[in-house]
Design a protein around this motif. Structure first.
Motif, PDB file in Angstrom:
ATOM      1  N   ALA A   1      -1.906  -0.911  27.930  1.00  0.00           N
ATOM      2  CA  ALA A   1      -0.601  -0.272  28.121  1.00  0.00           C
ATOM      3  C   ALA A   1      -0.057  -0.717  29.472  1.00  0.00           C
ATOM      4  CB  ALA A   1      -0.748   1.247  28.086  1.00  0.00           C
ATOM      5  N   HIS A   2       1.184  -1.243  29.469  1.00  0.00           N
ATOM      6  CA  HIS A   2       1.772  -1.807  30.686  1.00  0.00           C
ATOM      7  C   HIS A   2       3.051  -1.051  31.011  1.00  0.00           C
ATOM      8  CE1 HIS A   2      -0.282  -4.934  28.253  1.00  0.00           C
ATOM      9  NE2 HIS A   2      -0.946  -5.092  29.389  1.00  0.00           N
ATOM     10  N   PHE A   3       3.082  -0.397  32.178  1.00  0.00           N
ATOM     11  CA  PHE A   3       4.214   0.431  32.552  1.00  0.00           C
ATOM     12  C   PHE A   3       5.126  -0.260  33.563  1.00  0.00           C
ATOM     13  CE2 PHE A   3       0.810   3.140  31.056  1.00  0.00           C
ATOM     14  CZ  PHE A   3       1.478   3.905  30.104  1.00  0.00           C
TER      15      PHE A   3
ATOM     16  N   ASP B   1     -11.187   6.917  36.102  1.00  0.00           N
ATOM     17  CA  ASP B   1     -11.478   5.704  36.858  1.00  0.00           C
ATOM     18  C   ASP B   1     -12.579   5.957  37.885  1.00  0.00           C
ATOM     19  OD1 ASP B   1     -10.391   6.723  39.263  1.00  0.00           O
ATOM     20  OD2 ASP B   1      -8.429   5.805  38.931  1.00  0.00           O
ATOM     21  N   ARG B   2     -12.951   4.918  38.604  1.00  0.00           N
ATOM     22  CA  ARG B   2     -14.104   4.999  39.515  1.00  0.00           C
ATOM     23  C   ARG B   2     -13.901   6.003  40.650  1.00  0.00           C
ATOM     24  NH1 ARG B   2     -12.428   2.017  43.981  1.00  0.00           N
ATOM     25  NH2 ARG B   2     -11.046   0.239  43.578  1.00  0.00           N
ATOM     26  N   THR B   3     -12.650   6.378  40.949  1.00  0.00           N
ATOM     27  CA  THR B   3     -12.385   7.362  42.002  1.00  0.00           C
ATOM     28  C   THR B   3     -12.393   8.784  41.475  1.00  0.00           C
ATOM     29  OG1 THR B   3      -9.970   7.398  41.741  1.00  0.00           O
ATOM     30  CG2 THR B   3     -10.904   5.657  43.130  1.00  0.00           C
ATOM     31  N   GLY B   4     -12.524   8.941  40.151  1.00  0.00           N
ATOM     32  CA  GLY B   4     -12.508  10.269  39.547  1.00  0.00           C
ATOM     33  C   GLY B   4     -11.146  10.687  39.021  1.00  0.00           C
ATOM     34  N   ARG B   5     -10.124   9.872  39.207  1.00  0.00           N
ATOM     35  CA  ARG B   5      -8.814  10.219  38.668  1.00  0.00           C
ATOM     36  C   ARG B   5      -8.823  10.134  37.147  1.00  0.00           C
ATOM     37  NH1 ARG B   5      -4.469   6.470  41.480  1.00  0.00           N
ATOM     38  NH2 ARG B   5      -6.128   4.945  41.025  1.00  0.00           N
ATOM     39  N   VAL B   6      -8.135  11.076  36.506  1.00  0.00           N
ATOM     40  CA  VAL B   6      -8.056  11.116  35.045  1.00  0.00           C
ATOM     41  C   VAL B   6      -6.671  10.645  34.617  1.00  0.00           C
ATOM     42  CG1 VAL B   6      -8.137  12.594  33.009  1.00  0.00           C
ATOM     43  CG2 VAL B   6      -9.739  12.983  34.901  1.00  0.00           C
ATOM     44  N   TRP B   7      -6.659   9.736  33.657  1.00  0.00           N
ATOM     45  CA  TRP B   7      -5.425   9.174  33.135  1.00  0.00           C
ATOM     46  C   TRP B   7      -5.320   9.544  31.655  1.00  0.00           C
ATOM     47  CZ3 TRP B   7      -2.582   6.187  36.706  1.00  0.00           C
ATOM     48  CH2 TRP B   7      -3.269   5.844  37.861  1.00  0.00           C
ATOM     49  N   LYS B   8      -4.210  10.204  31.294  1.00  0.00           N
ATOM     50  CA  LYS B   8      -3.979  10.573  29.909  1.00  0.00           C
ATOM     51  C   LYS B   8      -2.746   9.836  29.401  1.00  0.00           C
ATOM     52  CE  LYS B   8      -6.042  15.188  30.339  1.00  0.00           C
ATOM     53  NZ  LYS B   8      -5.834  16.648  30.146  1.00  0.00           N
ATOM     54  N   LEU B   9      -2.899   9.135  28.302  1.00  0.00           N
ATOM     55  CA  LEU B   9      -1.788   8.369  27.757  1.00  0.00           C
ATOM     56  C   LEU B   9      -1.817   8.395  26.235  1.00  0.00           C
ATOM     57  CD1 LEU B   9      -2.604   4.571  28.301  1.00  0.00           C
ATOM     58  CD2 LEU B   9      -4.080   6.383  29.152  1.00  0.00           C
ATOM     59  N   ALA B  10      -0.650   8.182  25.645  1.00  0.00           N
ATOM     60  CA  ALA B  10      -0.527   8.248  24.187  1.00  0.00           C
ATOM     61  C   ALA B  10       0.375   7.125  23.704  1.00  0.00           C
ATOM     62  CB  ALA B  10       0.037   9.592  23.754  1.00  0.00           C
ATOM     63  N   ALA B  11       0.060   6.611  22.508  1.00  0.00           N
ATOM     64  CA  ALA B  11       0.796   5.482  21.942  1.00  0.00           C
ATOM     65  C   ALA B  11       1.353   5.818  20.575  1.00  0.00           C
ATOM     66  CB  ALA B  11      -0.128   4.270  21.814  1.00  0.00           C
TER      67      ALA B  11
ATOM     68  N   GLU C   1       3.240   6.295  26.426  1.00  0.00           N
ATOM     69  CA  GLU C   1       3.789   7.293  27.328  1.00  0.00           C
ATOM     70  C   GLU C   1       2.667   7.818  28.224  1.00  0.00           C
ATOM     71  OE1 GLU C   1       6.988   7.911  27.406  1.00  0.00           O
ATOM     72  OE2 GLU C   1       7.556   6.882  25.525  1.00  0.00           O
ATOM     73  N   MET C   2       2.950   7.903  29.546  1.00  0.00           N
ATOM     74  CA  MET C   2       1.969   8.446  30.487  1.00  0.00           C
ATOM     75  C   MET C   2       2.705   9.036  31.692  1.00  0.00           C
ATOM     76  SD  MET C   2      -1.392   6.639  32.261  1.00  0.00           S
ATOM     77  CE  MET C   2      -0.475   5.478  33.278  1.00  0.00           C
ATOM     78  N   ASP C   3       2.560  10.330  31.887  1.00  0.00           N
ATOM     79  CA  ASP C   3       3.169  11.007  33.031  1.00  0.00           C
ATOM     80  C   ASP C   3       4.658  10.696  33.156  1.00  0.00           C
ATOM     81  OD1 ASP C   3       0.731  12.131  33.728  1.00  0.00           O
ATOM     82  OD2 ASP C   3       0.187  10.444  35.019  1.00  0.00           O
ATOM     83  N   GLY C   4       5.367  10.742  32.029  1.00  0.00           N
ATOM     84  CA  GLY C   4       6.799  10.515  32.056  1.00  0.00           C
ATOM     85  C   GLY C   4       7.219   9.066  32.109  1.00  0.00           C
ATOM     86  N   GLN C   5       6.256   8.153  32.127  1.00  0.00           N
ATOM     87  CA  GLN C   5       6.565   6.729  32.148  1.00  0.00           C
ATOM     88  C   GLN C   5       6.376   6.130  30.750  1.00  0.00           C
ATOM     89  OE1 GLN C   5       5.119   4.531  35.829  1.00  0.00           O
ATOM     90  NE2 GLN C   5       3.765   6.294  35.880  1.00  0.00           N
ATOM     91  N   THR C   6       7.215   5.161  30.412  1.00  0.00           N
ATOM     92  CA  THR C   6       7.115   4.470  29.126  1.00  0.00           C
ATOM     93  C   THR C   6       6.657   3.045  29.350  1.00  0.00           C
ATOM     94  OG1 THR C   6       8.877   5.810  28.142  1.00  0.00           O
ATOM     95  CG2 THR C   6       8.397   3.704  27.089  1.00  0.00           C
TER      96      THR C   6
END
Length: 333
Positions: free
Chosen positions: A202-204, A265-275, A299-304
């Protein structure tokens, strides 16, 4: 197994001499989101056999069969040119690829002589992501991180970059200016026995993209995805994924219609995305294998964003699964 991608990895690797099925690949996938046109340029070199399997595919609709796509050219036994180099090659199907800067910049050209052509340049936005390098990929130490698509990915990297140029489809010029992901792999690649795989991205923007490889159980209709490798690239910095899972809702014939992912990711951040799938195309990348390809809107955090989903099944497996589905339908009737 080298743990870090070097400039020399842009060139052919010495094949295992006793493995006639040794393969080395280049894949360049790019798109025009407005036109919903998804383009795949693929070359699989059987270096011990001195042959090349190459596919050039363009699709903007819901194709259930290859001949329903905008353009397809499958050729499986192209002779490798004498003295062929992966840094600069031209094949008899009209494909030319030149690596201008090792593992960073490629020029991709194609002309079928009948009005369909490709003229794009790819520039990397990140270092090559080596799925076998523990410094890049936190999954390497985990059981899932040993996934190498059987042995096909004994050497493998993924990389996100910027594609710019044009595609000419039977005389119609279509601009290409997108962020997408390419890959390069090498190792023995049998035509039977590869595990199932979902390869997606996914490329934003130039500053944010996600790429991941998942395994799945085909007996469960391939709904649940288990992370094997992946990364987030944010403003040029690569954050390897250390955990993740997903869920796919499939159309008939196993094309992904909706996908939901949760990645850490390796820093512990969580990324939620949907297609949401915008196209379908059954890519027969080599003998006995079908990738159910979809160009998706993410879609991820308001970004397409946009990117491709490739779900791989072998044909003998598909015939068995389809027979089981038919038996269940009869039993339920």
């Amino acid at each position: 197994m080298m743990e870090m991608i070097q400039d020399c990895d842009a060139e052919f690797h010495a094949p295992d001499k006793d493995k006639l099925n040794w393969a080395e690949t280049n894949f360049f996938g790019f798109y025009n989101a407005e036109e919903k046109l998804n383009v795949g340029v693929y070359a699989l070199f059987r270096t011990n056999l001195r042959t090349v399997n190459s596919t050039i595919c363009m699709n903007s609709g819901f194709a259930a069969a290859p001949w329903q796509a905008d353009y397809v050219d499958y050729q499986s036994v192209i002779p490798m040119p004498e003295g062929c180099s992966l840094l600069d090659y031209t094949l008899a199907n009209g494909l030319s690829v030149r690596c201008v800067e090792p593992n960073m910049v490629w020029e991709i050209r194609f002309d079928d002589g009948e009005g369909t052509a490709i003229d794009v340049t790819y520039r990397s936005l990140m270092p090559a992501f080596d799925i076998h390098d523990p410094q890049m990929d936190p999954m390497v130490g985990a059981h899932a991180g040993k996934f190498a698509w059987g042995t096909a990915y004994n050497g493998h990297f993924d990389q996100t970059g910027h594609f710019v140029g044009t595609v000419t489809l039977r005389g119609k010029r279509i601009p290409i200016d997108c962020i997408s992901t390419m890959d390069h792999s090498w190792g023995p690649r049998p035509e039977r026995g590869a595990p199932n795989m979902s390869w997606l991205h996914a490329h934003f923007s130039k500053d944010l993209a996600v790429h991941a490889i998942f395994s799945f159980d085909p007996e469960q209709n391939a709904r649940d995805l288990s992370l094997t490798h992946g990364y987030v690239v944010e403003r040029g910095e690569v954050f390897g994924l250390k955990a993740g899972h997903g869920h796919t809702v499939r159309l008939r014939d196993r094309f992904a219609d909706q996908v939901e992912l949760e990645l850490t990711d390796r820093t512990g951040r969580v990324w939620k995305l949907a297609a949401k799938g915008l196209t379908t195309f059954p890519w027969q990348c080599w003998a006995n294998m079908v990738a159910f390809n979809v160009l998706a809107r993410w879609e991820m955090d308001g970004q397409t964003g946009y990117g491709e989903i490739q779900d791989f099944f072998e044909l003998p497996q598909l015939t068995r699964l389809n027979a089981q589905d038919a038996t269940r339908v009869v039993a339920a009737a």
